[in-house]
Design a protein around this motif. Structure first.
Motif, short mmCIF file in Angstrom:
data_model
loop_
_atom_site.label_atom_id
_atom_site.label_comp_id
_atom_site.label_asym_id
_atom_site.label_seq_id
_atom_site.Cartn_x
_atom_site.Cartn_y
_atom_site.Cartn_z
N UNK A 256 49.82 44.96 49.24
CA UNK A 256 49.84 43.46 49.03
C UNK A 256 48.26 42.93 49.20
N UNK A 257 47.66 43.57 50.35
CA UNK A 257 46.30 43.40 50.56
C UNK A 257 45.53 43.73 49.41
N UNK A 258 45.44 44.92 48.82
CA UNK A 258 44.83 45.53 47.64
C UNK A 258 44.82 44.93 46.35
N UNK A 259 46.26 44.45 46.18
CA UNK A 259 46.34 43.77 44.87
C UNK A 259 45.43 42.50 44.98
N UNK A 260 45.51 41.56 45.95
CA UNK A 260 45.01 40.39 46.25
C UNK A 260 43.46 40.82 45.89
N UNK A 261 42.90 41.80 46.76
CA UNK A 261 41.51 41.99 46.89
C UNK A 261 40.90 42.36 45.47
N UNK A 262 41.67 43.14 44.69
CA UNK A 262 41.08 43.65 43.41
C UNK A 262 41.28 42.73 42.14
N UNK A 263 42.04 41.63 42.36
CA UNK A 263 42.30 40.62 41.67
C UNK A 263 41.08 39.64 41.37
N UNK A 264 40.47 39.42 42.75
CA UNK A 264 39.38 38.57 42.53
C UNK A 264 38.03 39.09 42.95
N UNK A 265 37.73 40.20 43.45
CA UNK A 265 36.62 40.72 44.03
C UNK A 265 35.62 40.72 42.70
N UNK A 266 35.84 41.66 41.74
CA UNK A 266 34.86 41.91 40.95
C UNK A 266 34.64 40.84 39.94
N UNK A 267 35.68 40.01 39.89
CA UNK A 267 35.71 39.14 38.77
C UNK A 267 34.61 37.62 39.52
N UNK A 268 34.68 37.87 40.78
CA UNK A 268 33.88 36.55 41.26
C UNK A 268 32.50 37.04 41.04
N UNK A 269 32.09 38.30 41.13
CA UNK A 269 30.70 38.60 40.86
C UNK A 269 30.33 38.37 39.23
N UNK A 270 31.36 38.64 38.34
CA UNK A 270 31.17 38.29 36.89
C UNK A 270 31.10 36.83 36.77
N UNK A 271 31.83 36.34 37.54
CA UNK A 271 31.58 34.77 37.27
C UNK A 271 30.19 34.29 37.77
N UNK A 272 29.98 34.68 39.07
CA UNK A 272 28.47 34.17 39.31
C UNK A 272 27.22 34.83 38.60
N UNK A 273 27.39 35.99 37.60
CA UNK A 273 26.34 36.23 37.00
C UNK A 273 26.16 35.06 35.71
N UNK A 274 27.48 34.45 35.47
CA UNK A 274 27.26 33.62 34.43
C UNK A 274 26.77 32.24 34.77
N UNK A 275 26.44 32.05 36.00
CA UNK A 275 26.04 30.77 36.60
C UNK A 275 24.48 30.70 36.83
#
Length: 465
Positions: free
Chosen positions: A364-383
C-alpha cells in the motif's frame, strides 16, 4: 526540444538511469546488513547507520552543486566522473578491512550517484517532448524504484549465503558495462552559462545539512533532552540563518533560489521531500523490526520488502502516463492518501505486525509513493522557465537525497534513545512504533501540502482565463 527522441538519446537515458540504479541498489541493500556489519566491524547502530546517512548526505551536497555542474560541464564529462567514482567505490568497499575504509568507499559511490541522477533528469527535462514527459520520468523512476525493490533481497541474499562484500563485487562488471554504454551515447552539451561557483553558499548549506544530521546522531547517543543535542541543533539554526542572509545579499548563488517564490512549486517541494523521507524511513525501520523483533534473518527481511517495492516500481510508468493525460491534481491526492493509510496502519498496528501484514502494508505504501513521487518532480519542471530547469532539477534532487539522510539519522536516533535499559528487541519494538507514528504525521503534512498546491494552482489557472 525535439518532438521525437532519437535512439541515442533513449540509450543515454538508459545509461544514466542504470548508473543511478546501481548506486541506489547498494544504498538500499545496506539496510539489511546493519546487524551483520555491527558484529563484523564492531560498531554500534548509531555508527553503522552512517553507511547510509553519510552516503545520502554527500549525495545531497553534490546535487546541491549540480545546477552549476550541468551548466559548466558536458554530459559525457559528468558521466565519466560518475562512472569512475562508482567503480572505485565498489572495489574499495568490497576489500575494506574496517569501517573507515568501507565508509570511504561509500562516499565515493555517493559522488557517483550525486552526479548521475541530476544528469538523468537533465537529459529527460531538456530532450523529452512535454507530451511524453510524465511517461519518461515514470520510466526513470521505475528504474530507480527497482533498486529499492531488489536492494534488500539482493543484500540479504549475499549477506546470508556468502558475505556482505559480495554485494559490491557483483556490481563491478555491471558498472563497467554501463560505463561503455554511456560513453557511446551521452552527447548533451553544457550551456556554459554558469557564473562563478558559490563556494560560500555550498559550504554553508553543506555544514547545515551535516550539523542537523549530527544533532540527531548526538540524540541517539545521549538522548533528545541532552545538552549535546540542543547545542548541535542551535548550531544548525545559526548556519541556516547565515545561508538565508547569504541568499538575500545576492551575488553568486549555488542555484537560483528565486524559483521558490512560486508558492505552488514550494508546496510541491514539501510533498516531494516528505514522500522520500517516509519512503527511506520505512525501508530503514522495517528490516530492523523484522530482524530484531521478529527474529528473522537478513534474507527474509529483504524478501518481505520485495513485493511492495516491485509493485511500486511497476506502478511508476503507468502513473506517469496518467500524469501526461490528466495532470497531477487527482493523482497526488491518491498518492498522499495511500501513503497516509500505509504509515498510519504501521503506527497503529506495530505491536501486532506479522510478516504477512508488513508485506501488505508496504505494498500500500509503495503504490502510494510511486503514484506521486516522480510526477511531482515532472510537474515542478513545468513551473519554471527553460533557463531555470537545471536549478529546479538540482533543488529537487538535493532535497530528495537529504530527506533520506535525515530520515535514517532521525529514526536511528529514536531507536537508540529509547534503548537505554532495554534489550535490543524491546528498544527496536518501541522505537519502531514511535518512528512509524512520526512517518504517519509527516504523511498527513505531505497530503495537506498537496491539497494546498492543488488549490493555488486551480486559482492561478482560473485567474489567467
Amino acid at each position: 526540444m525535439t518532438e521525437r527522441l532519437t535512439r541515442r538519446t533513449q540509450l543515454a537515458i538508459l545509461a544514466t538511469a542504470l548508473l543511478s540504479f546501481l548506486g541506489i541498489l547498494i544504498e538500499t541493500s545496506m539496510n539489511v546488513t546493519f546487524p551483520t556489519l555491527m558484529a563484523d566491524l564492531h560498531v554500534s547502530l548509531t555508527t553503522v547507520q552512517w553507511v547510509t546517512t553519510g552516503y545520502l548526505l554527500l549525495v545531497t551536497i553534490v546535487m546541491g552543486a549540480s545546477a552549476y555542474l550541468l551548466k559548466r560541464f558536458d554530459g559525457r564529462q559528468i558521466f565519466r566522473a560518475a562512472f569512475l567514482f562508482s567503480l572505485a567505490g565498489a572495489v574499495m568497499c568490497a576489500t575494506a578491512p574496517d569501517f573507515a575504509l568501507l565508509m570511504t568507499g561509500r562516499l565515493l559511490q555517493a559522488l557517483a550517484t550525486g552526479l548521475s541522477t541530476p544528469l538523468l533528469f537533465e537529459i529527460i527535462f531538456t530532450r523529452v517532448p512535454k507530451r511524453q514527459l510524465g511517461t519518461y520520468t515514470g520510466l526513470a523512476e521505475m528504474m530507480i524504484s527497482l533498486a529499492p525493490a531488489l536492494g534488500p533481497t539482493y543484500g540479504g541474499l549475499f549477506t546470508n549465503a556468502l558475505s556482505w562484500r559480495w554485494i559490491f563485487w557483483v556490481i563491478v562488471p555491471l558498472i563497467i558495462l554501463v560505463g561503455v554504454l554511456g560513453e557511446a551515447t551521452i552527447r548533451t552539451k553544457a550551456s556554459r552559462t554558469a557564473g562563478k561557483f558559490d563556494v560560500l553558499g555550498l559550504s554553508l548549506l553543506s555544514l547545515f545539512f551535516a550539523v542537523l544530521v549530527w544533532a540527531f546522531n548526538a540524540a541517539g547517543q545521549t538522548g533528545f533532552t541532552s545538552r549535546s543535542f540542543w547545542l548541535w541543533l542551535a548550531v544548525a539554526v545559526v548556519l541556516l540563518g547565515a545561508q538565508v542572509i547569504h541568499i538575500r545579499r545576492g551575488g553568486t548563488q549555488l542555484l537560483d533560489w528565486h524559483i521558490l517564490r512560486d508558492r505552488v512549486l514550494s508546496l510541491r517541494l514539501v510533498t516531494y521531500f516528505l514522500l522520500q523521507f517516509i519512503n527511506i524511513g520505512a525501508s530503514f525501520l522495517i528490516p530492523l523490526f523484522i530482524e530484531d523483533v521478529l527474529g528473522e534473518n537478513a534474507l527474509v527481511a529483504g524478501l518481505i520488502l520485495f513485493p511492495g517495492a516491485m509493485i511500486g516500481a511497476i506502478v511508476a510508468p503507468f502513473a506517469g502516463r496518467l500524469y501526461d493525460q490528466h495532470g497531477l491534481r487527482r493523482l497526488i491526492l491518491f498518492s498522499g492518501a495511500l501513503v497516509l493509510l500505509g504509515t498510519g496502519l504501521f503506527s497503529l498496528l506495530t505491536g501486532q505486525l506479522t510478516l504477512a501484514l508488513i508485506t501488505l502494508l508496504f505494498i500500500v505504501l509503495r503504490i502510494g509513493f510511486n503514484s506521486g513521487f516522480g510526477n511531482t518532480m515532472s510537474e515542478a519542471s513545468q513551473l519554471v522557465p527553460v533557463a531555470n530547469k537545471a536549478d529546479q532539477n538540482s533543488l529537487f534532487n538535493m532535497m530528495q537525497q537529504y530527506s533520506g539522510s535525515l530520515s535514517t539519522g532521525m529514526l536511528a536516533a529514536v531507536i537508540a534513545a529509547v534503548g537505554t535499559g532495554r534489550s535490543v528487541r524491546a528498544a527496536t519494538r518501541l522505537g519502531s512504533g514511535l518512528g512509524f507514528a512520526l512517518l504517519a504525521g509527516l504523511a498527513l503534512i505531505a497530503l495537506l501540502a498537496a491539497v494546498a498546491a492543488n488549490h493555488l494552482s486551480q486559482k492561478e489557472t482560473s485567474a489567467t482565463r
